[in-house]
Each structure stands twice: as structure tokens, then as C-alpha cells.
Design a protein around this motif. Structure first.
Motif, PDB file in Angstrom:
ATOM      1  N   GLY A 124       0.825  -1.200   0.000  1.00 34.24           N
ATOM      2  CA  GLY A 124       0.000   0.000   0.000  1.00 34.24           C
ATOM      3  C   GLY A 124       0.859   1.250   0.000  1.00 34.24           C
ATOM      4  N   VAL A 125       0.178   2.374  -0.169  1.00 37.58           N
ATOM      5  CA  VAL A 125       0.828   3.688  -0.165  1.00 37.58           C
ATOM      6  C   VAL A 125       0.073   4.567   0.823  1.00 37.58           C
ATOM      7  N   VAL A 126       0.800   5.213   1.712  1.00 39.09           N
ATOM      8  CA  VAL A 126       0.228   6.127   2.693  1.00 39.09           C
ATOM      9  C   VAL A 126       0.760   7.526   2.414  1.00 39.09           C
ATOM     10  N   PHE A 127       0.058   8.527   2.950  1.00 40.97           N
ATOM     11  CA  PHE A 127       0.428   9.908   2.685  1.00 40.97           C
ATOM     12  C   PHE A 127       1.388  10.466   3.730  1.00 40.97           C
ATOM     13  N   GLU A 128       1.527   9.789   4.854  1.00 42.84           N
ATOM     14  CA  GLU A 128       2.449  10.215   5.890  1.00 42.84           C
ATOM     15  C   GLU A 128       3.375   9.055   6.227  1.00 42.84           C
ATOM     16  N   ARG A 129       4.661   9.353   6.417  1.00 40.63           N
ATOM     17  CA  ARG A 129       5.653   8.299   6.604  1.00 40.63           C
ATOM     18  C   ARG A 129       5.386   7.460   7.862  1.00 40.63           C
ATOM     19  N   ASP A 130       4.906   8.099   8.932  1.00 37.97           N
ATOM     20  CA  ASP A 130       4.697   7.373  10.183  1.00 37.97           C
ATOM     21  C   ASP A 130       3.361   6.655  10.254  1.00 37.97           C
ATOM     22  N   GLN A 131       2.573   6.682   9.191  1.00 34.66           N
ATOM     23  CA  GLN A 131       1.281   5.998   9.196  1.00 34.66           C
ATOM     24  C   GLN A 131       1.483   4.494   9.049  1.00 34.66           C
ATOM     25  N   VAL A 132       0.645   3.705   9.705  1.00 34.75           N
ATOM     26  CA  VAL A 132       0.774   2.249   9.728  1.00 34.75           C
ATOM     27  C   VAL A 132      -0.417   1.634   8.997  1.00 34.75           C
ATOM     28  N   LEU A 133      -0.135   0.597   8.213  1.00 39.64           N
ATOM     29  CA  LEU A 133      -1.169  -0.174   7.534  1.00 39.64           C
ATOM     30  C   LEU A 133      -1.193  -1.582   8.128  1.00 39.64           C
ATOM     31  N   PRO A 134      -2.377  -2.227   8.190  1.00 38.68           N
ATOM     32  CA  PRO A 134      -3.682  -1.765   7.725  1.00 38.68           C
ATOM     33  C   PRO A 134      -4.319  -0.791   8.699  1.00 38.68           C
ATOM     34  N   LEU A 135      -5.189   0.066   8.162  1.00 43.77           N
ATOM     35  CA  LEU A 135      -5.903   1.007   9.006  1.00 43.77           C
ATOM     36  C   LEU A 135      -6.990   0.289   9.794  1.00 43.77           C
TER      37      LEU A 135
END
Length: 266
Positions: free
Chosen positions: A137-148
Motif C-alpha cells: 500500500g501507499v500512505v500519505f504520511e511516513r509514520d502511518q501504519v497499515l492496515p488502518l
């Protein structure tokens, strides 16, 4: 000189000949054999009639660096985790679905996973979707974690940042009107809303079908207060329905007949 390789077999042959032959002929046979060997060895040393046999010192091997059918397909990861990508960047090339597209990613017809939004690459698993699949996946913020988390706020288009919405201030409408007088000062009076004639006290609201009317129970209560008698509806009364339809069809036919007589030239 005799070659070292030929000495042992020749000695064995000569001893067998000496044993089988009589005593007088042993010396002649041995002398002839050694004389012939001396002649052959001298010829070999002089180079006359020499035949060499070359034995391979190494095992014959195939061409290791031979040109193949074509270049490799360059499969594998093209972008690592948390690397910045833009829409259209290839993240992973594969044969088959070892990885599946996650948030803000898509898959091509050759199973290539590419980004659909600008952001940072994330490799992850989603047990709620499928515990055995791996996602990219691709997130918009570097520190964001997947899955949401489930039912979490998601960002998918226009690279918009989620912010808390401010509640607008609600202005309370009052029906009070200010009227001024030089002697008495300011006086507040209640404004009367204008109502259409015959609709006094009615609460008209927009109903399904874009109609302004009361609800059904309000219409029924109004009919009871006005003592309006309505014929009780009988479900599945097909006899009454057939009689009404027959009367309506007869009247329509009569109207059509009158129209023809009036419009005729006779």
C-alpha cells in the motif's frame, strides 16, 4: 631405452616364452626380443615413426557464459518500504500474485503492482481481509501504519489532509421585532407569520415525492375532527373492482362515440 610403462608387461611375456621354449632357443628368443626393443626405442628417440596420443587434461565443459534467449525480466521489488513514490511508479514486478495491491495501489495485467497516489510505500498483512495474503500500500504520511483500523477515516484522493471540522454557529431565529418610540423607548413585539388562506395552523413539510403535505396520521385525525365519512376499504374485493372498471370503460367508450358523431360530416 625401454619406456617405463612397457617394461613390466614385456618382462612377463619374456618369462612365459622362456618357460615354454627349450633351453637352446631361450637365449636366441631373448636376444631377438631385446634387439627389437632397442631398435624401436632408438627410432622413437630419433623421432622417426613416432605417434603421440594427447589425453585431455580437463573434462570438457559446456559454455557457461553463453548468450541466452534474451535479457531477464527484472522481477522483484523496485521500491523499498517507506520509499516515496508518485502515481504510476512500479513498486513490485512478479509472476503470479505473491503480493496483492492494498491502499492507493493497483495491479496491472502482468501482475505488476504500481502506485495510484503520491506517498510512501508500505508492505503489510491484513488478517481481517485475508490472513494468508501479503499487501502493498501507499500512505500519505511516513509514520502511518497499515492496515488502518476498521471504520477509520481514510484519505484517497486529492492528497487532502483530514482536519477536524468546525461546527458553525447556529443563529436562533426570533419572531420579535423592535419598534422604537421617542416617548416610550424600544418595544419588542412578536411578528406574525403570514399564512395562506385556508392553511391556517398547517405544518407543511417536504415529503417523499417532493410534496408539501402533512403526514398520513395527521390527515386522518383532521378527517375525524371534520366528521368526514369514508367507505371502509375491503381488501381483495375483486367484485367491486371489476364493477368499477366495467363502468369506467363503458363511459370512456360512450365519450369516444360522442366525439366521432360530433366530428363527422354527416
Amino acid at each position: 631405452m625401454l619406456l617405463p610403462r612397457l617394461q613390466p608387461p614385456l618382462r612377463a611375456a619374456l618369462t612365459s616364452i622362456a618357460r615354454s621354449a627349450p633351453s637352446g632357443s631361450q637365449t636366441t628368443c631373448l636376444n631377438d626380443a631385446f634387439a627389437q626393443l632397442a631398435i624401436k626405442s632408438s627410432r622413437r628417440m630419433n623421432g622417426a615413426g613416432v605417434t603421440f596420443v594427447r589425453h585431455a587434461s580437463h573434462k570438457a565443459q559446456g559454455a557457461v557464459n553463453k548468450a541466452k534467449d534474451g535479457p531477464g525480466k527484472r522481477l522483484g521489488a523496485k521500491k523499498s518500504g517507506e520509499q516515496y513514490v508518485i502515481p504510476g511508479n512500479i513498486i513490485f514486478r512478479q509472476r503470479g500474485t505473491h503480493w496483492f495491491p492494498g491502499d492507493n495501489c493497483a495491479m496491472g495485467r502482468d501482475h505488476t503492482i504500481y502506485a495510484t497516489e503520491s506517498g510512501y510505500v508500505k508492505y503489510y498483512k491484513d488478517p481481517e481481509k485475508n490472513p494468508k495474503r501479503q499487501y502493498i500500500g501507499v500512505v500519505f504520511e511516513r509514520d502511518q501504519v497499515l492496515p488502518l483500523p476498521r471504520n477509520a477515516m481514510r484519505r484517497r484522493k486529492l492528497n487532502m489532509v483530514a482536519q477536524k471540522r468546525e461546527q458553525p454557529k447556529v443563529l436562533v431565529q426570533t419572531d420579535l421585532v423592535m419598534e422604537g418610540d421617542a416617548s416610550t423607548g424600544v418595544v419588542l413585539k412578536q411578528k406574525k407569520n403570514k399564512e395562506r388562506k385556508g392553511e391556517e395552523g398547517r405544518n407543511l413539510r417536504l415529503r417523499p415525492g417532493y410534496m408539501y403535505r402533512e403526514s398520513n396520521w395527521e390527515i386522518g385525525r383532521a378527517a375525524e375532527r371534520a366528521q368526514v365519512t369514508v367507505r371502509e376499504f375491503k381488501p381483495r374485493d375483486r367484485w367491486t373492482a371489476w364493477r368499477k372498471a366495467t363502468i369506467r370503460k363503458a363511459k370512456n367508450a360512450e365519450k369516444r362515440g360522442l366525439g366521432r358523431k360530433i366530428g363527422s360530416k354527416k
